[in-house]
Motif scaffolding. Sequence first.
Motif, PDB file in Angstrom:
ATOM      1  N   CYS A 167     -18.963  17.759 -60.513  1.00 48.10           N
ATOM      2  CA  CYS A 167     -18.216  16.584 -60.036  1.00 48.10           C
ATOM      3  C   CYS A 167     -19.190  15.563 -59.483  1.00 48.10           C
ATOM      4  O   CYS A 167     -20.290  15.908 -59.029  1.00 48.10           O
ATOM      5  CB  CYS A 167     -17.240  16.987 -58.919  1.00 48.10           C
ATOM      6  SG  CYS A 167     -15.994  18.196 -59.405  1.00 48.10           S
ATOM      7  N   ALA A 168     -18.776  14.320 -59.528  1.00 43.12           N
ATOM      8  CA  ALA A 168     -19.484  13.278 -58.774  1.00 43.12           C
ATOM      9  C   ALA A 168     -18.979  13.353 -57.344  1.00 43.12           C
ATOM     10  O   ALA A 168     -17.778  13.261 -57.093  1.00 43.12           O
ATOM     11  CB  ALA A 168     -19.204  11.911 -59.376  1.00 43.12           C
ATOM     12  N   ILE A 169     -19.883  13.570 -56.407  1.00 45.28           N
ATOM     13  CA  ILE A 169     -19.514  13.718 -54.996  1.00 45.28           C
ATOM     14  C   ILE A 169     -19.808  12.399 -54.286  1.00 45.28           C
ATOM     15  O   ILE A 169     -20.943  11.904 -54.302  1.00 45.28           O
ATOM     16  CB  ILE A 169     -20.289  14.862 -54.337  1.00 45.28           C
ATOM     17  CG1 ILE A 169     -20.148  16.154 -55.154  1.00 45.28           C
ATOM     18  CG2 ILE A 169     -19.820  15.063 -52.905  1.00 45.28           C
ATOM     19  CD1 ILE A 169     -18.723  16.647 -55.320  1.00 45.28           C
ATOM     20  N   VAL A 170     -18.776  11.837 -53.670  1.00 43.75           N
ATOM     21  CA  VAL A 170     -18.910  10.541 -53.000  1.00 43.75           C
ATOM     22  C   VAL A 170     -18.180  10.578 -51.661  1.00 43.75           C
ATOM     23  O   VAL A 170     -17.360  11.467 -51.407  1.00 43.75           O
ATOM     24  CB  VAL A 170     -18.331   9.400 -53.869  1.00 43.75           C
ATOM     25  CG1 VAL A 170     -19.137   9.242 -55.155  1.00 43.75           C
ATOM     26  CG2 VAL A 170     -16.853   9.650 -54.186  1.00 43.75           C
ATOM     27  N   VAL A 193     -28.488  10.740 -55.353  1.00 41.28           N
ATOM     28  CA  VAL A 193     -29.249  11.817 -54.715  1.00 41.28           C
ATOM     29  C   VAL A 193     -29.264  12.982 -55.699  1.00 41.28           C
ATOM     30  O   VAL A 193     -28.211  13.528 -56.041  1.00 41.28           O
ATOM     31  CB  VAL A 193     -28.617  12.271 -53.381  1.00 41.28           C
ATOM     32  CG1 VAL A 193     -29.505  13.320 -52.724  1.00 41.28           C
ATOM     33  CG2 VAL A 193     -28.403  11.088 -52.458  1.00 41.28           C
ATOM     34  N   LEU A 194     -30.446  13.364 -56.166  1.00 44.38           N
ATOM     35  CA  LEU A 194     -30.567  14.399 -57.187  1.00 44.38           C
ATOM     36  C   LEU A 194     -31.180  15.675 -56.630  1.00 44.38           C
ATOM     37  O   LEU A 194     -32.142  15.618 -55.839  1.00 44.38           O
ATOM     38  CB  LEU A 194     -31.449  13.913 -58.332  1.00 44.38           C
ATOM     39  CG  LEU A 194     -30.838  12.944 -59.345  1.00 44.38           C
ATOM     40  CD1 LEU A 194     -31.911  12.489 -60.324  1.00 44.38           C
ATOM     41  CD2 LEU A 194     -29.690  13.603 -60.087  1.00 44.38           C
ATOM     42  N   ARG A 230     -24.824  15.555 -47.483  1.00 40.41           N
ATOM     43  CA  ARG A 230     -24.817  14.906 -46.171  1.00 40.41           C
ATOM     44  C   ARG A 230     -25.271  13.438 -46.277  1.00 40.41           C
ATOM     45  O   ARG A 230     -24.782  12.574 -45.545  1.00 40.41           O
ATOM     46  CB  ARG A 230     -25.697  15.667 -45.190  1.00 40.41           C
ATOM     47  CG  ARG A 230     -25.082  16.993 -44.757  1.00 40.41           C
ATOM     48  CD  ARG A 230     -25.945  17.715 -43.741  1.00 40.41           C
ATOM     49  NE  ARG A 230     -25.433  19.054 -43.476  1.00 40.41           N
ATOM     50  CZ  ARG A 230     -24.415  19.332 -42.676  1.00 40.41           C
ATOM     51  NH1 ARG A 230     -23.797  18.348 -42.033  1.00 40.41           N
ATOM     52  NH2 ARG A 230     -24.016  20.575 -42.490  1.00 40.41           N
ATOM     53  N   MET A 231     -26.203  13.170 -47.176  1.00 41.19           N
ATOM     54  CA  MET A 231     -26.603  11.783 -47.398  1.00 41.19           C
ATOM     55  C   MET A 231     -25.452  10.984 -48.017  1.00 41.19           C
ATOM     56  O   MET A 231     -25.211   9.827 -47.658  1.00 41.19           O
ATOM     57  CB  MET A 231     -27.828  11.729 -48.312  1.00 41.19           C
ATOM     58  CG  MET A 231     -29.139  12.084 -47.628  1.00 41.19           C
ATOM     59  SD  MET A 231     -29.532  10.989 -46.231  1.00 41.19           S
ATOM     60  CE  MET A 231     -29.565   9.382 -47.036  1.00 41.19           C
ATOM     61  N   VAL A 232     -24.737  11.603 -48.942  1.00 35.52           N
ATOM     62  CA  VAL A 232     -23.589  10.953 -49.570  1.00 35.52           C
ATOM     63  C   VAL A 232     -22.522  10.638 -48.528  1.00 35.52           C
ATOM     64  O   VAL A 232     -21.885   9.574 -48.552  1.00 35.52           O
ATOM     65  CB  VAL A 232     -23.021  11.847 -50.690  1.00 35.52           C
ATOM     66  CG1 VAL A 232     -21.642  11.377 -51.129  1.00 35.52           C
ATOM     67  CG2 VAL A 232     -23.981  11.876 -51.876  1.00 35.52           C
ATOM     68  N   TYR A 237     -24.115   6.469 -51.619  1.00 33.38           N
ATOM     69  CA  TYR A 237     -24.837   7.185 -52.668  1.00 33.38           C
ATOM     70  C   TYR A 237     -23.868   8.121 -53.405  1.00 33.38           C
ATOM     71  O   TYR A 237     -22.762   8.393 -52.951  1.00 33.38           O
ATOM     72  CB  TYR A 237     -25.977   8.014 -52.095  1.00 33.38           C
ATOM     73  CG  TYR A 237     -27.107   7.227 -51.457  1.00 33.38           C
ATOM     74  CD1 TYR A 237     -27.098   5.837 -51.399  1.00 33.38           C
ATOM     75  CD2 TYR A 237     -28.202   7.889 -50.915  1.00 33.38           C
ATOM     76  CE1 TYR A 237     -28.131   5.127 -50.810  1.00 33.38           C
ATOM     77  CE2 TYR A 237     -29.248   7.194 -50.328  1.00 33.38           C
ATOM     78  CZ  TYR A 237     -29.205   5.807 -50.269  1.00 33.38           C
ATOM     79  OH  TYR A 237     -30.222   5.116 -49.687  1.00 33.38           O
ATOM     80  N   VAL A 238     -24.344   8.648 -54.541  1.00 31.97           N
ATOM     81  CA  VAL A 238     -23.588   9.620 -55.338  1.00 31.97           C
ATOM     82  C   VAL A 238     -24.483  10.824 -55.597  1.00 31.97           C
ATOM     83  O   VAL A 238     -25.695  10.677 -55.822  1.00 31.97           O
ATOM     84  CB  VAL A 238     -23.149   9.017 -56.693  1.00 31.97           C
ATOM     85  CG1 VAL A 238     -22.332  10.037 -57.502  1.00 31.97           C
ATOM     86  CG2 VAL A 238     -22.346   7.743 -56.484  1.00 31.97           C
ATOM     87  N   THR A 239     -23.906  12.027 -55.552  1.00 35.15           N
ATOM     88  CA  THR A 239     -24.626  13.215 -56.001  1.00 35.15           C
ATOM     89  C   THR A 239     -23.704  14.014 -56.910  1.00 35.15           C
ATOM     90  O   THR A 239     -22.520  13.688 -57.056  1.00 35.15           O
ATOM     91  CB  THR A 239     -25.146  14.064 -54.830  1.00 35.15           C
ATOM     92  OG1 THR A 239     -26.103  15.012 -55.327  1.00 35.15           O
ATOM     93  CG2 THR A 239     -24.012  14.815 -54.130  1.00 35.15           C
ATOM     94  N   PHE A 240     -24.219  15.068 -57.521  1.00 32.33           N
ATOM     95  CA  PHE A 240     -23.462  15.833 -58.513  1.00 32.33           C
ATOM     96  C   PHE A 240     -23.517  17.315 -58.169  1.00 32.33           C
ATOM     97  O   PHE A 240     -24.597  17.918 -58.168  1.00 32.33           O
ATOM     98  CB  PHE A 240     -24.034  15.586 -59.909  1.00 32.33           C
ATOM     99  CG  PHE A 240     -24.173  14.124 -60.245  1.00 32.33           C
ATOM    100  CD1 PHE A 240     -23.062  13.349 -60.525  1.00 32.33           C
ATOM    101  CD2 PHE A 240     -25.422  13.520 -60.239  1.00 32.33           C
ATOM    102  CE1 PHE A 240     -23.178  12.002 -60.810  1.00 32.33           C
ATOM    103  CE2 PHE A 240     -25.555  12.168 -60.519  1.00 32.33           C
ATOM    104  CZ  PHE A 240     -24.426  11.404 -60.805  1.00 32.33           C
ATOM    105  N   LEU A 241     -22.345  17.880 -57.871  1.00 30.96           N
ATOM    106  CA  LEU A 241     -22.265  19.271 -57.436  1.00 30.96           C
ATOM    107  C   LEU A 241     -20.978  19.894 -57.952  1.00 30.96           C
ATOM    108  O   LEU A 241     -20.009  19.183 -58.239  1.00 30.96           O
ATOM    109  CB  LEU A 241     -22.266  19.355 -55.903  1.00 30.96           C
ATOM    110  CG  LEU A 241     -23.460  18.783 -55.144  1.00 30.96           C
ATOM    111  CD1 LEU A 241     -23.177  18.811 -53.649  1.00 30.96           C
ATOM    112  CD2 LEU A 241     -24.716  19.566 -55.473  1.00 30.96           C
TER     113      LEU A 241
END
Length: 326
Positions: A167-170, A193-194, A230-232, A237-241
């Motif tokens: 998922c895109a985590i936002v 954030v990767l 936590r940065m998201v 920003y966006v991360t993927f988890l």
Amino acid sequence: MIETTSLRYFREVALQGSLRHAAERLFVAQSALSRQIAVLEHELGVALFERRARGMTLTPAGRLLLQYADDSRARLEKLRGQIHEFEALERGQVDIACVEGLLSGFMPGFAEDFLAGHPGLALTVSAMGSQAVAEAVAEHRVDIGILFGQSPRRDLLELATMSQPLCAIVAPHHPLAGKRACRLADAVAWRIVLPDRSFGIRQLIDRVRATGRLAMNAALETNTLSFAWRMVERTDYVTFLPMDSVRAEVADGRLVAVPLEDALLRGTRVTLVASASRTLSVAAERVADSLKQRMAEGAGRAAPRASAPSRSAKRSRNQKAKVENR
């Protein structure tokens, strides 16, 4: 540590004080018993018995050896009892290597339930990237492992798999938060954030990005997923988890998980692996069987859906839009 034939024969002669009586109790020929004692005396270089008309008496060296034989038998009996405890799952420790994405939601629930049902067992759970998990299992540094994607090595057995769509985590105020689903191409317009390249997640993201020739603004790279989300949570920003990595935060309304529609990212999984060249202990087999059952239950869950933005999140976006329009 296992008692040898020579030591067992010696001990019986010492207790009986007679070759004939010892041979009768051991159901062996007296000549065979005599040869074993002679071999033992030759190996040690000392006489163990004084041969007398009315029987055999231990020499001082023989008394030392008898004490050693008695101590060895006591330790052997203790060892047998401990082995029985392991076989009966009354004692034992199992080492598990696991990708970090499962350490927030899946593994705590599993560990709590498993240990409640097996109070004599202990688990060691270590967080590693997928490649490190595979290496640790193959090199027998851990008993079993859970990695992202399929096994990267032929010397590992795949015991079970569980679907873990990315998922895109936002954050709730992010423009993507209102979408039911999105593609990777929709997310790369934002700062990303990767996870670093030790993560299977990163390797899949890079494959989709390369195939689609997507330019990505990677603001941060990290070796810990908790830092990523936590940065998201604090930024746009966006991360993927996978959902399991942030299930509690999504339930609390702190994050939103938007399913990714890219086929490669939608079809991701985690895999339980063991070494093909190692026989698992009874305790490790029980843990593996319990994990397989838990993963089968997890695989049956519906695909994650994006959480509906909360009223406060909507209000935050509306206020931000008003400011930008002024």
